[in-house]
Design a protein around this motif. Structure first.
Motif, PDB file in Angstrom:
ATOM      1  N   LEU A 120      60.498 -38.379 -26.870  1.00 15.20           N
ATOM      2  CA  LEU A 120      61.839 -37.799 -26.977  1.00 15.20           C
ATOM      3  C   LEU A 120      62.510 -38.075 -28.326  1.00 15.20           C
ATOM      4  O   LEU A 120      63.190 -37.191 -28.864  1.00 15.20           O
ATOM      5  CB  LEU A 120      62.721 -38.303 -25.837  1.00 15.20           C
ATOM      6  N   PRO A 121      62.339 -39.269 -28.936  1.00 23.68           N
ATOM      7  CA  PRO A 121      62.956 -39.508 -30.246  1.00 23.68           C
ATOM      8  C   PRO A 121      62.470 -38.570 -31.353  1.00 23.68           C
ATOM      9  O   PRO A 121      63.068 -38.511 -32.425  1.00 23.68           O
ATOM     10  CB  PRO A 121      62.569 -40.968 -30.558  1.00 23.68           C
ATOM     11  N   LEU A 122      61.388 -37.834 -31.095  1.00 24.48           N
ATOM     12  CA  LEU A 122      60.837 -36.930 -32.104  1.00 24.48           C
ATOM     13  C   LEU A 122      61.395 -35.512 -32.005  1.00 24.48           C
ATOM     14  O   LEU A 122      60.909 -34.605 -32.682  1.00 24.48           O
ATOM     15  CB  LEU A 122      59.310 -36.871 -31.970  1.00 24.48           C
ATOM     16  N   LYS A 123      62.411 -35.342 -31.185  1.00 24.79           N
ATOM     17  CA  LYS A 123      62.957 -34.007 -30.935  1.00 24.79           C
ATOM     18  C   LYS A 123      63.319 -33.267 -32.218  1.00 24.79           C
ATOM     19  O   LYS A 123      63.078 -32.070 -32.356  1.00 24.79           O
ATOM     20  CB  LYS A 123      64.176 -34.117 -30.021  1.00 24.79           C
ATOM     21  N   LYS A 124      63.897 -33.963 -33.178  1.00 24.13           N
ATOM     22  CA  LYS A 124      64.307 -33.310 -34.427  1.00 24.13           C
ATOM     23  C   LYS A 124      63.167 -33.184 -35.430  1.00 24.13           C
ATOM     24  O   LYS A 124      63.215 -32.351 -36.328  1.00 24.13           O
ATOM     25  CB  LYS A 124      65.466 -34.087 -35.059  1.00 24.13           C
ATOM     26  N   SER A 125      62.141 -34.006 -35.263  1.00 24.46           N
ATOM     27  CA  SER A 125      61.029 -34.011 -36.217  1.00 24.46           C
ATOM     28  C   SER A 125      59.955 -32.993 -35.878  1.00 24.46           C
ATOM     29  O   SER A 125      59.293 -32.460 -36.774  1.00 24.46           O
ATOM     30  CB  SER A 125      60.394 -35.409 -36.271  1.00 24.46           C
ATOM     31  N   LEU A 126      59.768 -32.727 -34.589  1.00 26.55           N
ATOM     32  CA  LEU A 126      58.712 -31.817 -34.160  1.00 26.55           C
ATOM     33  C   LEU A 126      59.331 -30.473 -33.793  1.00 26.55           C
ATOM     34  O   LEU A 126      59.654 -30.197 -32.648  1.00 26.55           O
ATOM     35  CB  LEU A 126      57.953 -32.420 -32.968  1.00 26.55           C
ATOM     36  N   ASN A 127      59.496 -29.624 -34.796  1.00 28.92           N
ATOM     37  CA  ASN A 127      60.152 -28.332 -34.584  1.00 28.92           C
ATOM     38  C   ASN A 127      59.169 -27.161 -34.571  1.00 28.92           C
ATOM     39  O   ASN A 127      59.548 -26.013 -34.723  1.00 28.92           O
ATOM     40  CB  ASN A 127      61.233 -28.101 -35.635  1.00 28.92           C
TER      41      ASN A 127
END
Length: 209
Positions: A120-127
């Motif tokens: 979940l913390p990667l929401k902004k990184s994995l687009n």
């Protein structure tokens, strides 16, 4: 949509393979086949990030499999790998390193709980489309075939597994997967996948044992 006529030279054997994809329905003719295959190739080339789940009390036992996955991901052209770890983080970092040995970049995730909470913390990184590996044993990935399967259905997730009970394996996710992951502790297998199945947003790609 505006199109431009072009002339190309192509090997006859390759052209024969292209013609085999024409079914008259999804692929209408040779031009449509070439355009579709080119689009898929360009789309696939953008997938260069993966997440490896390596938490839990048995994490150290899974490091040999993890290293094989890292080597294979590199051979497939992946450039950046996130490894989600738990309380054994320091020991895992010592054993696996930060990617220099493999020729890719490794970043460790120490926030988030559970297999869902870990990503979940990667929401902004994995687009864009990405891969998640959640497996205690190494299994060579027929990645091209799996990705083609995922793209064909255009859903939030595709699961490649040889265990339909645990659903442990390799996953391909589109960014909309994050809409189904709750805050706090969550497990992909029990908290996220059931929601996706209920919405027909996930498909299973079974593989042999």
């Amino acid at each position: 949509m505006e199109r431009e006529r072009i002339t190309i030279s192509i090997k006859k054997t390759l052209l024969n393979d292209i013609d085999k994809t024409i079914d008259g329905v999804q692929i209408r003719n040779r031009s449509h086949a070439i355009e579709t295959l080119a689009s898929k190739g360009l789309k696939n080339s953008n997938i260069n990030k993966a997440v490896l789940l390596l938490g839990g009390k048995d994490a150290m036992e899974y490091i040999p499999a993890a290293k094989e996955y890292i080597t294979h991901l590199k051979s497939l052209g992946f450039e950046h790998l996130y490894i989600a770890v738990g309380y054994l983080a320091d020991k895992i970092k010592q054993k696996v390193g930060f990617g220099e040995e493999y020729g890719l970049s490794i970043e460790y995730l120490e926030k988030g709980e559970g297999s869902g909470g870990a990503i979940l913390p990667l929401k902004k990184s994995l687009n864009s489309t990405f891969v998640v590996i959640n497996s205690s044993k190494y299994s060579k990935i027929d990645f091209s075939r799996l990705l083609d399967y995922h793209n064909r259905f255009s859903l939030s997730a595709t699961i490649s597994t040889d265990n339909l009970e645990s659903l442990e394996g390799l996953y391909i996710f589109d960014p909309k997967i994050f809409e189904y992951i709750p805050k706090g502790f969550s497990m992909l297998e029990t908290d996220v996948f059931p929601k996706l199945f209920a919405k027909n947003e996930i498909i299973v790609f079974p593989v042999a044992n």
